[in-house]
Scaffold this motif. Structure first.
Motif, PDB file in Angstrom:
ATOM      1  N   ARG A   1      63.805 -23.694   8.993  1.00  0.00           N
ATOM      2  CA  ARG A   1      64.607 -22.691   9.346  1.00  0.00           C
ATOM      3  C   ARG A   1      64.788 -21.648   8.062  1.00  0.00           C
ATOM      4  NH1 ARG A   1      67.664 -21.713  13.609  1.00  0.00           N
ATOM      5  NH2 ARG A   1      67.607 -23.840  14.558  1.00  0.00           N
TER       6      ARG A   1
ATOM      7  N   ASP B   1      68.617 -16.221   9.716  1.00  0.00           N
ATOM      8  CA  ASP B   1      68.412 -15.447  11.002  1.00  0.00           C
ATOM      9  C   ASP B   1      69.031 -14.104  10.990  1.00  0.00           C
ATOM     10  OD1 ASP B   1      67.146 -17.356  12.230  1.00  0.00           O
ATOM     11  OD2 ASP B   1      68.965 -18.349  13.222  1.00  0.00           O
TER      12      ASP B   1
ATOM     13  N   LYS C   1      63.818 -10.419  13.273  1.00  0.00           N
ATOM     14  CA  LYS C   1      64.188 -11.173  12.105  1.00  0.00           C
ATOM     15  C   LYS C   1      63.253 -10.878  11.042  1.00  0.00           C
ATOM     16  CE  LYS C   1      66.804 -14.225  14.421  1.00  0.00           C
ATOM     17  NZ  LYS C   1      66.782 -13.405  15.887  1.00  0.00           N
TER      18      LYS C   1
ATOM     19  N   ALA D   1      57.984 -17.486  11.325  1.00  0.00           N
ATOM     20  CA  ALA D   1      58.268 -17.728  12.842  1.00  0.00           C
ATOM     21  C   ALA D   1      58.073 -19.320  13.252  1.00  0.00           C
ATOM     22  CB  ALA D   1      57.105 -16.867  13.675  1.00  0.00           C
TER      23      ALA D   1
ATOM     24  N   SER E   1      60.883 -16.887  22.822  1.00  0.00           N
ATOM     25  CA  SER E   1      61.554 -17.299  21.414  1.00  0.00           C
ATOM     26  C   SER E   1      60.742 -16.448  20.176  1.00  0.00           C
ATOM     27  CB  SER E   1      61.516 -18.760  21.011  1.00  0.00           C
ATOM     28  OG  SER E   1      60.176 -19.108  21.040  1.00  0.00           O
ATOM     29  N   SER E   2      59.551 -16.353  20.583  1.00  0.00           N
ATOM     30  CA  SER E   2      58.553 -15.604  19.214  1.00  0.00           C
ATOM     31  C   SER E   2      58.915 -14.213  19.495  1.00  0.00           C
ATOM     32  CB  SER E   2      57.153 -15.809  19.472  1.00  0.00           C
ATOM     33  OG  SER E   2      56.924 -17.393  19.597  1.00  0.00           O
TER      34      SER E   2
ATOM     35  N   ARG F   1      61.817 -28.508  12.637  1.00  0.00           N
ATOM     36  CA  ARG F   1      62.305 -27.104  12.897  1.00  0.00           C
ATOM     37  C   ARG F   1      63.684 -26.722  11.964  1.00  0.00           C
ATOM     38  NH1 ARG F   1      65.676 -24.266  16.893  1.00  0.00           N
ATOM     39  NH2 ARG F   1      65.171 -22.300  17.365  1.00  0.00           N
TER      40      ARG F   1
ATOM     41  N   HIS G   1      62.141 -13.443  17.600  1.00  0.00           N
ATOM     42  CA  HIS G   1      61.934 -13.584  16.195  1.00  0.00           C
ATOM     43  C   HIS G   1      61.148 -12.345  15.490  1.00  0.00           C
ATOM     44  CE1 HIS G   1      61.290 -15.239  12.253  1.00  0.00           C
ATOM     45  NE2 HIS G   1      59.831 -14.714  12.280  1.00  0.00           N
TER      46      HIS G   1
ATOM     47  N   SER H   1      61.077 -20.476  15.438  1.00  0.00           N
ATOM     48  CA  SER H   1      61.316 -19.872  16.659  1.00  0.00           C
ATOM     49  C   SER H   1      59.993 -20.477  17.657  1.00  0.00           C
ATOM     50  CB  SER H   1      61.224 -18.410  16.467  1.00  0.00           C
ATOM     51  OG  SER H   1      62.132 -18.053  15.957  1.00  0.00           O
TER      52      SER H   1
END
Length: 515
Positions: free
Chosen positions: A248, A251, A150, A177, A142-143, A244, A146, A180
């Motif tokens: 956010r 994106d 992103k 981050a 997930s990181s 989260r 990002h 993510s």
């Protein structure tokens, strides 16, 4: 179809009904506080280790070019192919008195010096570290997504303004981050709560271990703990998802072309080492140890018991995998044809089982079987026929099949349903002639992924397995835990990992072809 998930929930929540039971009162007073504190400590510890291993690695891979970068970008996902219970007992064997660490230390130190160290890794703290080795790829994936795509424009602007790379990372890149990172951490938490094999081997009392222990004494106690675990998970996940969503950020991908910063010399070697270290600890070391135990010991790698257990494992995995693929196809095709909140809600409800620990689902399915027992010998039939076990697998791994196949449905043109109706073709005919050829590789991949997840499952299988029935997972666990022989468990563990690696490579190929 999505309502199948409510079966375990209904019977789990029944655990709150019998609050006057003496066993439940004993659990509330003497057992429950320790289970809660231990589970929370494990969650925090494993999450911290996973984040420390994953975030720097993902940032290096996403922003810099150094030797082995392209290999390590994919390789750092492979530790997920090693189940947590295997990671636990393999590292325990490495640091045992007769393990590889001791043998290597003999080359540099005397036996008296080595034994004076008194290395004992069968502790809660070391288990956090070992589980972090196995689970950090969730946060890494997930990181990496990002850091790779992103908010590049923001970081480039900060660089243009002369902000140092260190300050830019901690004040700008890392805060952006967080959503993510939390997304991957949620998956880590799910695995920590679900784990039974590793915590049992290390004698750490988490909720899953408590449910198993209570089940051996009184089913009402295990049902009560399962209900509490469900509430416990709901509170944690609800809090994380609210936080989260509050944090956010946009994106949207940056439209400008971002060039990786080329590293050379000692700095390039340092970044290669830092990006390789998590993969080395989470995959190379445990796999090398298992290969050593399997091939370089007197024990036979291939024997009749291993072969028969493998066949039995695949036999029990095929039926729930087929059911999951069929249900997933129906859910996704309904969502594809009838775009709206109802179809999306039904599909999302069907995937909630993955958020519930295997031990909780197993106890809930047993509660369902005991309820049905009034009309006949349903429990005995359900256990012996593997119906209850297959039902639990379907509930638990529906999300795995759905998420794997959903990406393939995204490739289907939106105009197909309308064009099909104009030509007078039924939805079923359209699916067979148009959709299926596009989806067939995805269907095969989904089938394979679900089978591997079923093969690796331990808690559900231990709770619902009939007498004298074993899978690769239960065999590996029992040989390491009960028989206290990691050497005997090694071939079973190595085969599970090999199957997981093959499926992972297929998934990587599938993802590459869909980009």
């Amino acid at each position: 179809m999505g309502g199948i998930i409510f079966i375990p929930l209904l019977f789990v929540l029944e655990g709150f009904a019998d609050g006057t039971n003496e066993n439940i009162q004993h659990i509330q007073e003497y057992v429950l506080p320790d289970l809660i504190y231990t589970t929370l400590r494990m969650i925090l510890g494993v999450s911290a280790v996973s984040i420390l291993l994953a975030v720097p690695t993902a940032y290096f891979v996403a922003n810099f070019n150094f030797p082995l970068r392209r290999f390590l970008e994919k390789a750092n996902v492979l530790p997920l192919t090693i189940p947590t219970y295997i990671m636990g007992f393999v590292y325990a064997s490495i640091f045992s008195f007769t393990g590889s660490f001791t043998k290597l230390s003999m080359l540099f130190f005397t036996p008296k010096e080595i034994f004076a160290w008194d290395v004992n890794v069968l502790t809660e703290g070391w288990l956090m570290v070992f589980l972090g080795f196995a689970l950090y790829p969730y946060v890494y994936s997930s990181s990496l997504l990002h850091f790779s795509s992103k908010n590049k424009a923001i970081t480039e602007a900060a660089s243009t303004l002369g902000v140092s790379s260190m300050k830019r990372f901690f004040t700008l890149i890392l805060p952006l981050a967080i959503p993510s990172i939390l997304g991957g951490t949620v998956l880590v938490i799910m695995e920590v709560i679900n784990d039974y094999g590793a915590v049992s081997y290390f004698n750490v009392k988490t909720f899953s271990a408590g449910i198993f222990q209570a089940k051996q004494m009184d089913f009402s106690g295990s049902l009560y703990l399962s209900a509490l675990a469900f509430v416990f998970i709901s509170v944690i996940f609800g809090s994380l998802f609210v936080y989260r969503n509050m944090k956010r950020v946009s994106d949207k991908k940056n439209s400008s072309d971002f060039q990786l910063k080329q590293l050379k010399g000692p700095k390039a070697m340092l970044f290669s080492f830092l990006a390789f270290l998590p993969f080395f600890l989470g995959f190379v070391v445990p796999v090398a140890q298992l290969i050593y135990l399997s091939f370089f010991t007197p024990k036979s790698l291939v024997d009749e018991e291993l072969f028969s257990t493998t066949l039995e494992s695949f036999r029990v995995a095929i039926i729930p995998a087929l059911v999951i693929v069929i249900i997933t196809l129906l859910l996704l095709y309904n969502k594809y044809l009838n775009k709206g909140w109802k179809s999306s809600l039904i599909a999302n409800l069907s995937t909630l089982g993955y958020a519930i620990p295997g031990a909780v689902i197993g106890v809930a399915v047993l509660g369902f079987a005991f309820f049905m027992q009034e009309d006949g010998d349903f429990y005995a039939w359900g256990i012996e026929s593997l119906f209850l076990l297959s039902m639990a697998y379907v509930i638990r791994f529906m999300a795995v099949g759905y998420n794997t196949l959903e990406a393939n449905y995204a490739r289907l043109p939106d105009a197909l349903p309308d064009a099909s109706r104009v030509l007078g073709k039924s939805s079923f005919a359209t699916f067979l002639r148009v959709n299926f050829p596009i989806l067939k590789f995805g269907i095969f991949t989904t089938f394979a992924v679900v089978i591997i997840d079923v093969l690796k499952d331990l808690p559900l299988t231990l709770i619902l397995q009939p007498f004298n029935f074993e899978t690769l997972a239960t065999k590996a666990y029992k040989k390491a835990k009960v028989a206290e022989s990691v050497t005997d468990a090694a071939p079973y563990a190595l085969l599970l990992i090999a199957l997981g690696v093959v499926v992972s490579l297929v998934l990587m190929r599938s993802n590459k072809s869909t980009k």
